[in-house]
Design an enzyme around this catalytic site. Structure first.
Site, PDB file in Angstrom:
ATOM      1  N   GLU A  41      54.575 -15.075 -12.261  1.00 22.98           N
ATOM      2  CA  GLU A  41      53.587 -15.716 -11.409  1.00 22.98           C
ATOM      3  C   GLU A  41      53.520 -17.215 -11.700  1.00 22.98           C
ATOM      4  O   GLU A  41      53.689 -17.641 -12.839  1.00 22.98           O
ATOM      5  CB  GLU A  41      52.216 -15.056 -11.596  1.00 22.98           C
ATOM      6  CG  GLU A  41      52.247 -13.604 -11.120  1.00 22.98           C
ATOM      7  CD  GLU A  41      50.936 -12.862 -11.264  1.00 22.98           C
ATOM      8  OE1 GLU A  41      50.603 -12.110 -10.336  1.00 22.98           O
ATOM      9  OE2 GLU A  41      50.251 -13.011 -12.286  1.00 22.98           O
ATOM     10  N   CYS A  43      55.581 -11.265 -22.587  1.00 25.69           N
ATOM     11  CA  CYS A  43      55.456 -12.083 -23.800  1.00 25.69           C
ATOM     12  C   CYS A  43      55.664 -11.160 -24.995  1.00 25.69           C
ATOM     13  O   CYS A  43      55.253 -10.005 -24.967  1.00 25.69           O
ATOM     14  CB  CYS A  43      54.061 -12.706 -23.857  1.00 25.69           C
ATOM     15  SG  CYS A  43      53.854 -13.906 -25.190  1.00 25.69           S
ATOM     16  N   CYS A  64      48.321 -11.322 -28.051  1.00 27.55           N
ATOM     17  CA  CYS A  64      46.944 -11.808 -28.181  1.00 27.55           C
ATOM     18  C   CYS A  64      46.070 -10.845 -27.364  1.00 27.55           C
ATOM     19  O   CYS A  64      46.305 -10.677 -26.163  1.00 27.55           O
ATOM     20  CB  CYS A  64      46.840 -13.227 -27.652  1.00 27.55           C
ATOM     21  SG  CYS A  64      48.088 -14.321 -28.387  1.00 27.55           S
ATOM     22  N   CYS A  97      43.472 -18.576 -16.125  1.00 29.93           N
ATOM     23  CA  CYS A  97      44.179 -18.518 -17.417  1.00 29.93           C
ATOM     24  C   CYS A  97      44.115 -17.135 -18.014  1.00 29.93           C
ATOM     25  O   CYS A  97      43.041 -16.567 -18.144  1.00 29.93           O
ATOM     26  CB  CYS A  97      43.483 -19.395 -18.452  1.00 29.93           C
ATOM     27  SG  CYS A  97      43.662 -21.098 -18.205  1.00 29.93           S
TER      28      CYS A  97
HETATM   29  N1  SAH Z   1      51.693 -18.510 -24.513  1.00 27.68           N
HETATM   30  C1  SAH Z   1      51.130 -19.793 -24.471  1.00 27.68           C
HETATM   31  C2  SAH Z   1      50.852 -20.296 -23.058  1.00 27.68           C
HETATM   32  C3  SAH Z   1      50.252 -19.362 -22.055  1.00 27.68           C
HETATM   33  S1  SAH Z   1      48.567 -18.980 -22.095  1.00 27.68           S
HETATM   34  C4  SAH Z   1      49.884 -19.855 -25.309  1.00 27.68           C
HETATM   35  O1  SAH Z   1      49.413 -18.817 -25.729  1.00 27.68           O
HETATM   36  O2  SAH Z   1      49.420 -20.960 -25.560  1.00 27.68           O
HETATM   37  C5  SAH Z   1      47.629 -20.410 -21.606  1.00 27.68           C
HETATM   38  C6  SAH Z   1      46.212 -20.409 -22.249  1.00 27.68           C
HETATM   39  O3  SAH Z   1      45.350 -19.400 -21.717  1.00 27.68           O
HETATM   40  C7  SAH Z   1      46.285 -20.144 -23.760  1.00 27.68           C
HETATM   41  O4  SAH Z   1      45.433 -21.007 -24.464  1.00 27.68           O
HETATM   42  C8  SAH Z   1      45.767 -18.730 -23.835  1.00 27.68           C
HETATM   43  O5  SAH Z   1      45.307 -18.428 -25.111  1.00 27.68           O
HETATM   44  C9  SAH Z   1      44.700 -18.735 -22.774  1.00 27.68           C
HETATM   45  N2  SAH Z   1      44.281 -17.395 -22.354  1.00 27.68           N
HETATM   46  C10 SAH Z   1      44.970 -16.247 -22.431  1.00 27.68           C
HETATM   47  N3  SAH Z   1      44.229 -15.210 -21.935  1.00 27.68           N
HETATM   48  C11 SAH Z   1      43.065 -15.736 -21.535  1.00 27.68           C
HETATM   49  C12 SAH Z   1      41.908 -15.178 -20.906  1.00 27.68           C
HETATM   50  N4  SAH Z   1      41.838 -13.904 -20.564  1.00 27.68           N
HETATM   51  N5  SAH Z   1      40.869 -16.017 -20.623  1.00 27.68           N
HETATM   52  C13 SAH Z   1      40.956 -17.341 -20.908  1.00 27.68           C
HETATM   53  N6  SAH Z   1      42.033 -17.921 -21.488  1.00 27.68           N
HETATM   54  C14 SAH Z   1      43.072 -17.128 -21.798  1.00 27.68           C
HETATM   55 FE1  SF4 Z   2      51.607 -14.602 -25.087  1.00 27.11          FE
HETATM   56 FE2  SF4 Z   2      49.342 -14.877 -26.516  1.00 27.11          FE
HETATM   57 FE3  SF4 Z   2      50.114 -16.843 -24.843  1.00 27.11          FE
HETATM   58 FE4  SF4 Z   2      49.237 -14.504 -23.867  1.00 27.11          FE
HETATM   59  S1  SF4 Z   2      48.050 -16.012 -25.036  1.00 27.11           S
HETATM   60  S2  SF4 Z   2      51.037 -15.608 -23.169  1.00 27.11           S
HETATM   61  S3  SF4 Z   2      50.042 -13.033 -25.415  1.00 27.11           S
HETATM   62  S4  SF4 Z   2      51.193 -16.108 -26.692  1.00 27.11           S
END
Ligand code: SAH
Ligand code: SF4
Length: 393
Positions: free
Chosen positions: A116, A136, A140, A370
């Site tokens: 996406e 991924c 997390c 996000c």
């Molecule tokens: N993998 C990378 C980039 C993608 S996520 C990373 O983890 O940084 C982009 C941002 O959105 C990251 O800071 C992530 O932690 C956050 N994020 C992930 N799931 C989320 C959610 N459900 N609500 C708000 N932010 C979220």
């Molecule tokens: Fe991967 Fe964690 Fe980033 Fe989600 S927040 S895309 S699981 S590294």
């Protein structure tokens, strides 16, 4: 979750050359790779540099996909290129537009996989959020993408192709004869914050971003590109040296005990190790500030003590703290912090001297905010055992 119904548009059928056409796709090739491909196809070595520059301008600045339209190349040369090469971007198989104008593209890449891409229009800018992996490897537990297995890394062409397909959809390419820079750019900023961990796909992300930053490529300033990482420490210095874009880090917790759970990569590289790597980033990349992303999870990481610890931890690092209200997804094991809690947290951070913008959730009604991205068609869901191995829960 917003109550507004999303407007789902029909599948758009943009004619594309099939990847199995037998012709090499030029999108995503570095200057050196493109030069080699052209020489292998019979371009005299002395001309290769100039041909690369001409092709890049047609591909990345004018949006041309058909060699026949490249009027500054001799006709027989255009025919030769068309025989050997193609200019192909991934296919948009669905597009949703949020009530707030956010657009989410479901993008099909080779092998039938899907990622996406999200376009977020704002008053003074337009940000494209791009994916670097299908799924991924990390888990997390607050992230929807993290529930999906890694299927594969995207190629540089598939990463830069997301910018090109969004420009197609937005009608952003200049009209014939129109000079670059004549009108404000709809995509003025890029964030690598879609699906995947960009620093686990370093080379492809680097090559794609070099095309995005190049004056003969997409031509976006490195200051308008932000790469977000969960904290892949060994690749951080390399990001500064080889890409030099802005860096955001998914910090999300102020003790190792909590970060081990929320961002499992912390077990490998803990807070102190991560902060050491970050301290060097601004100097190495010649950029001003690092963005610390902090997702606000009710009762988990949102206390006043957390806010105070956060500012103590990052003392000395030029930083901005971006508070992200948690975006829910079906089955998510967390809740968003209350607004007064988010404000109290932001206030402590602000009084300590840091800009602390709260990220407005965008496109929630179409699951484009996000952390809400996930390819529904990919069947691979992480098993309980895989999640336990990463998160210990
Ligand atoms: N993998 C990378 C980039 C993608 S996520 C990373 O983890 O940084 C982009 C941002 O959105 C990251 O800071 C992530 O932690 C956050 N994020 C992930 N799931 C989320 C959610 N459900 N609500 C708000 N932010 C979220
Ligand atoms: Fe991967 Fe964690 Fe980033 Fe989600 S927040 S895309 S699981 S590294």
């Amino acid at each position: 979750m917003s109550a507004t119904a999303p407007i789902t548009q029909d599948v758009r059928t943009i004619p594309r050359t099939l990847p199995d056409s037998g012709r090499q796709n030029l999108v995503g090739l570095t200057r050196a790779q493109l030069g080699e491909a052209l020489v292998a196809a019979g371009t005299p070595e002395k001309q290769a540099r100039m041909r690369v520059a001409q092709l890049w301008q047609w591909i990345y600045q004018k949006g041309v996909r058909d060699f026949a339209a490249m009027t500054n190349l001799a006709k027989p040369y255009r025919a030769l290129l068309a025989e050997r090469f193609e200019i192909a971007v991934p296919q948009v198989v669905d597009r949703q537009v949020s009530a707030d104008g956010t657009r989410k593209y479901l993008v099909r890449i080779a092998g039938g996989h899907e990622v996406e891409t999200v376009y977020i229009p704002e008053v003074d800018r337009g940000t494209l959020c791009i994916s670097s992996q299908v799924g991924c490897t990390l888990t997390c537990p607050f992230c929807h993408t993290g529930t999906q297995k890694l299927v594969r890394n995207l190629t540089a062409g598939e990463i830069v192709g997301q910018i090109m397909l969004a420009r197609d959809d937005l009608g952003e390419w200049p009209e014939p004869g129109e000079a670059m820079g004549e009108r404000p750019r709809l995509i003025s900023n890029l964030v690598l914050m879609g699906m995947g961990e960009p620093l686990y796909n370093f080379e492809a992300v680097r090559d794609a971003m070099r095309i995005a930053m190049d004056g003969e490529g997409i031509s976006l300033s490195r200051r308008r590109i932000t790469l977000s990482t969960s904290g892949v420490v060994p690749e951080i210095a390399r990001t500064a040296e080889e890409i030099g874009c802005m860096l955001a880090v998914s910090f999300h917790a102020t003790t190792d005990a909590v970060r081990d759970r929320l961002v499992p990569i912390n077990r490998r590289w803990n807070i102190a190790t991560l902060l050491d790597a970050l301290r060097d980033y601004p100097r190495l990349s010649n950029s001003e500030r690092i963005t610390f992303e902090y997702v606000m999870l009710k009762g988990v990481n949102d206390s006043d003590d957390d806010a105070r610890r956060l500012v103590r931890l990052i003392a000395g690092i030029p930083a901005k703290i971006n508070l992200i209200p948690f975006n829910e997804w079906p089955g998510a094991p967390y809740e968003r912090s209350d607004w007064d809690r988010i404000e109290a947290f932001a206030d402590i951070v602000y009084k300590a001297g840091y800009a602390s913008p709260v990220r407005t959730p965008r496109g929630e009604d179409i699951m484009a905010a996000c952390g809400q991205l996930k390819s529904a068609t990919e069947r691979g869901r992480k098993s309980k055992a895989e999640i336990a191995a990463e998160t210990g829960v």
